[in-house]
Design a protein around this motif. Structure first.
Motif, PDB file in Angstrom:
ATOM      1  N   THR A  17     -12.106 -38.620  -3.227  1.00 56.45           N
ATOM      2  CA  THR A  17     -10.947 -37.863  -3.709  1.00 56.45           C
ATOM      3  C   THR A  17     -10.451 -37.051  -2.524  1.00 56.45           C
ATOM      4  OG1 THR A  17     -12.195 -37.588  -5.768  1.00 56.45           O
ATOM      5  CG2 THR A  17     -10.124 -36.381  -5.578  1.00 56.45           C
ATOM      6  N   ALA A  18      -9.207 -37.273  -2.105  1.00 57.69           N
ATOM      7  CA  ALA A  18      -8.755 -36.646  -0.866  1.00 57.69           C
ATOM      8  C   ALA A  18      -7.333 -36.105  -0.973  1.00 57.69           C
ATOM      9  CB  ALA A  18      -8.837 -37.653   0.284  1.00 57.69           C
ATOM     10  N   ALA A  19      -7.111 -34.968  -0.304  1.00 56.14           N
ATOM     11  CA  ALA A  19      -5.779 -34.361  -0.196  1.00 56.14           C
ATOM     12  C   ALA A  19      -5.590 -33.875   1.233  1.00 56.14           C
ATOM     13  CB  ALA A  19      -5.633 -33.196  -1.180  1.00 56.14           C
ATOM     14  N   SER A  20      -4.381 -34.028   1.749  1.00 55.30           N
ATOM     15  CA  SER A  20      -4.118 -33.654   3.137  1.00 55.30           C
ATOM     16  C   SER A  20      -2.663 -33.234   3.297  1.00 55.30           C
ATOM     17  CB  SER A  20      -4.410 -34.842   4.053  1.00 55.30           C
ATOM     18  OG  SER A  20      -4.049 -34.554   5.388  1.00 55.30           O
ATOM     19  N   ILE A  21      -2.422 -32.351   4.254  1.00 51.61           N
ATOM     20  CA  ILE A  21      -1.046 -31.947   4.572  1.00 51.61           C
ATOM     21  C   ILE A  21      -0.789 -32.257   6.051  1.00 51.61           C
ATOM     22  CG2 ILE A  21       0.576 -30.009   4.722  1.00 51.61           C
ATOM     23  CD1 ILE A  21      -1.025 -28.773   2.335  1.00 51.61           C
ATOM     24  N   ILE A  22       0.304 -32.977   6.286  1.00 50.61           N
ATOM     25  CA  ILE A  22       0.644 -33.453   7.631  1.00 50.61           C
ATOM     26  C   ILE A  22       2.022 -32.938   8.033  1.00 50.61           C
ATOM     27  CG2 ILE A  22       1.087 -35.547   9.006  1.00 50.61           C
ATOM     28  CD1 ILE A  22      -1.798 -35.322   8.231  1.00 50.61           C
ATOM     29  N   LYS A  23       2.139 -32.548   9.295  1.00 47.75           N
ATOM     30  CA  LYS A  23       3.431 -32.089   9.835  1.00 47.75           C
ATOM     31  C   LYS A  23       4.022 -33.170  10.738  1.00 47.75           C
ATOM     32  CE  LYS A  23       4.015 -28.574  12.987  1.00 47.75           C
ATOM     33  NZ  LYS A  23       3.949 -27.161  13.421  1.00 47.75           N
ATOM     34  N   ASN A  24       5.272 -33.524  10.464  1.00 52.31           N
ATOM     35  CA  ASN A  24       6.031 -34.488  11.284  1.00 52.31           C
ATOM     36  C   ASN A  24       5.322 -35.838  11.464  1.00 52.31           C
ATOM     37  OD1 ASN A  24       8.088 -32.588  11.595  1.00 52.31           O
ATOM     38  ND2 ASN A  24       7.090 -31.673  13.385  1.00 52.31           N
ATOM     39  N   GLY A  25       4.486 -36.192  10.498  1.00 60.06           N
ATOM     40  CA  GLY A  25       3.840 -37.499  10.499  1.00 60.06           C
ATOM     41  C   GLY A  25       2.710 -37.676  11.482  1.00 60.06           C
ATOM     42  N   THR A  26       2.444 -36.646  12.299  1.00 56.26           N
ATOM     43  CA  THR A  26       1.442 -36.829  13.363  1.00 56.26           C
ATOM     44  C   THR A  26       0.418 -35.693  13.475  1.00 56.26           C
ATOM     45  OG1 THR A  26       2.935 -35.784  14.961  1.00 56.26           O
ATOM     46  CG2 THR A  26       3.043 -38.178  14.793  1.00 56.26           C
ATOM     47  N   GLU A  27       0.721 -34.552  12.872  1.00 53.55           N
ATOM     48  CA  GLU A  27      -0.167 -33.383  13.061  1.00 53.55           C
ATOM     49  C   GLU A  27      -0.861 -33.013  11.750  1.00 53.55           C
ATOM     50  OE1 GLU A  27       0.132 -28.644  14.169  1.00 53.55           O
ATOM     51  OE2 GLU A  27       1.815 -29.938  14.737  1.00 53.55           O
ATOM     52  N   ILE A  28      -2.197 -33.012  11.781  1.00 53.61           N
ATOM     53  CA  ILE A  28      -2.982 -32.701  10.582  1.00 53.61           C
ATOM     54  C   ILE A  28      -3.092 -31.185  10.423  1.00 53.61           C
ATOM     55  CG2 ILE A  28      -5.240 -32.923   9.444  1.00 53.61           C
ATOM     56  CD1 ILE A  28      -5.673 -35.518  11.029  1.00 53.61           C
ATOM     57  N   LEU A  29      -2.567 -30.673   9.306  1.00 59.00           N
ATOM     58  CA  LEU A  29      -2.698 -29.249   9.005  1.00 59.00           C
ATOM     59  C   LEU A  29      -3.923 -29.000   8.115  1.00 59.00           C
ATOM     60  CD1 LEU A  29       1.046 -28.299   8.277  1.00 59.00           C
ATOM     61  CD2 LEU A  29      -0.189 -28.271  10.467  1.00 59.00           C
TER      62      LEU A  29
END
Length: 338
Positions: A17-29
């Motif tokens: 079970t996974a959740a993630s937030i990404i900036k501009n398609g390349t940076e993992i927040l």
């Protein structure tokens, strides 16, 4: 000045079970993964009903953690990307319905993502993709070579005709009485042994980029049974090394051949079995002799299922104008080419 694109990714296709937030398609927040391996280990594989229940229990927890790590709220999201398939239907439904609920209640665009496209786009979190390229996707349920001439375009030029490489690893591990998941245990044993046992390589017809690992798996089982009948013991380290060499040799050779034939600029490794040290070493060695082709291997954290890869693929799809609707459903047999 262009506004940053912030995308929330959700992934529940199997047993993470996974959740993630990404900036501009390349940076993992943020990138949060709740694994279920311990729950499924005693059954020797993933139990779909159990996986679904775990997703229901974990989905809000991983979402809250992802927002907390990124120091953002749902109101900061420009889009919500979610795996719609392939995968276990009950597991997929948890992520799809969570994404739809968030999208509907906060009026945020929804982006459906193919799970394998996610694995491929995990590489964009390391470096920009250069087209044309091919990706060797190797996981528990998939082994295929995918050709891409541009973003969002996927052509499967070779795939497994029976067992995926990851399935073969798990079945051989079970025969050697190693715990689930078998891949990491076989990989570890292989580095302690020598490939002294003659095992088959399934090259299939000339020029084919397809794979077959069922015969290899059977050959390993037969080797053990025949030794047992003769009252002999087979060194498990050597058997693991021999099995791994057979798998890796075929994967590497077909990938190199495809890269040359399709005249690509990049080769990407993707999927859970991309964490295999033997495969990583073999590809690295092979592409050292082809400096005009850039080989990209993701870090271990981006090989297994995660939501950062879904948000990365979703970011590109969002910019291309792809949107999901409230009629969106789980598609366990989703075709990447369509």
């Amino acid at each position: 000045m262009k506004k940053d694109l912030i995308v929330l990714g959700l992934e529940t296709s199997c047993d993470e079970t996974a959740a993630s937030i990404i900036k501009n398609g390349t940076e993992i927040l943020s990138n949060v993964v709740a694994s279920q391996i311990e729950s499924h280990k005693r059954f020797g594989g993933v139990v779909p009903e159990l996986a679904s229940r775990h997703h229901v229990e974990q989905i809000t927890i991983v979402l809250e953690e992802a927002f907390q790590q990124a120091n953002l709220t749902i109101k900061d999201m420009d889009a919500i990307a979610v795996t719609e398939g392939p995968g276990l239907v009950g597991a997929l439904l948890v992520g799809v319905n969570a994404a739809k609920a968030l999208a509907f209640s906060h009026k945020i665009p929804l982006v459906p993502v193919h799970h394998i496209a996610g694995h491929i786009y995990a590489n964009r979190l390391i470096t920009e993709l250069k087209f044309p390229l091919i990706s060797l996707v190797v996981s528990g349920g998939h082994t295929e070579i995918v050709y891409m001439e541009k973003h969002g375009s996927f052509q499967v030029i070779g795939e497994t005709l029976d067992d995926a490489a990851g399935e073969a690893y798990d079945k051989v591990a079970r025969t050697l009485q190693l715990p689930y998941p078998g891949g990491p245990h076989i990989d570890r044993l292989a580095h302690e042994g020598k490939p002294t046992i003659d095992l088959p390589r399934a090259w299939l017809e000339e020029g084919s980029y397809d794979f077959s690992f069922s015969g290899l798996k059977s050959a390993v089982i037969n080797t053990l049974h025949n030794a047992e009948q003769r009252g002999e013991t087979v060194n498990p380290e050597d058997l693991a090394a021999s099995f791994q060499e057979s798998v890796v040799e075929v994967l590497t050779e077909k990938t190199v051949r495809a890269a040359k034939e399709y005249n690509v600029r990049q080769v990407l490794l993707a999927g859970g079995v991309a964490a295999n040290k033997g495969l990583r070493d073999s590809l690295t060695s092979a592409f050292k002799n082809l400096p005009e082709i850039e080989l990209i291997i993701p870090p271990l954290s981006l090989c297994t299922d995660n939501a950062a890869m879904i948000a990365a693929a979703g970011s590109i799809l969002f910019e291309m104008g792809k949107r999901g609707t409230m009629e969106m459903n789980a598609h366990p047999g989703l075709d990447i080419e369509k």
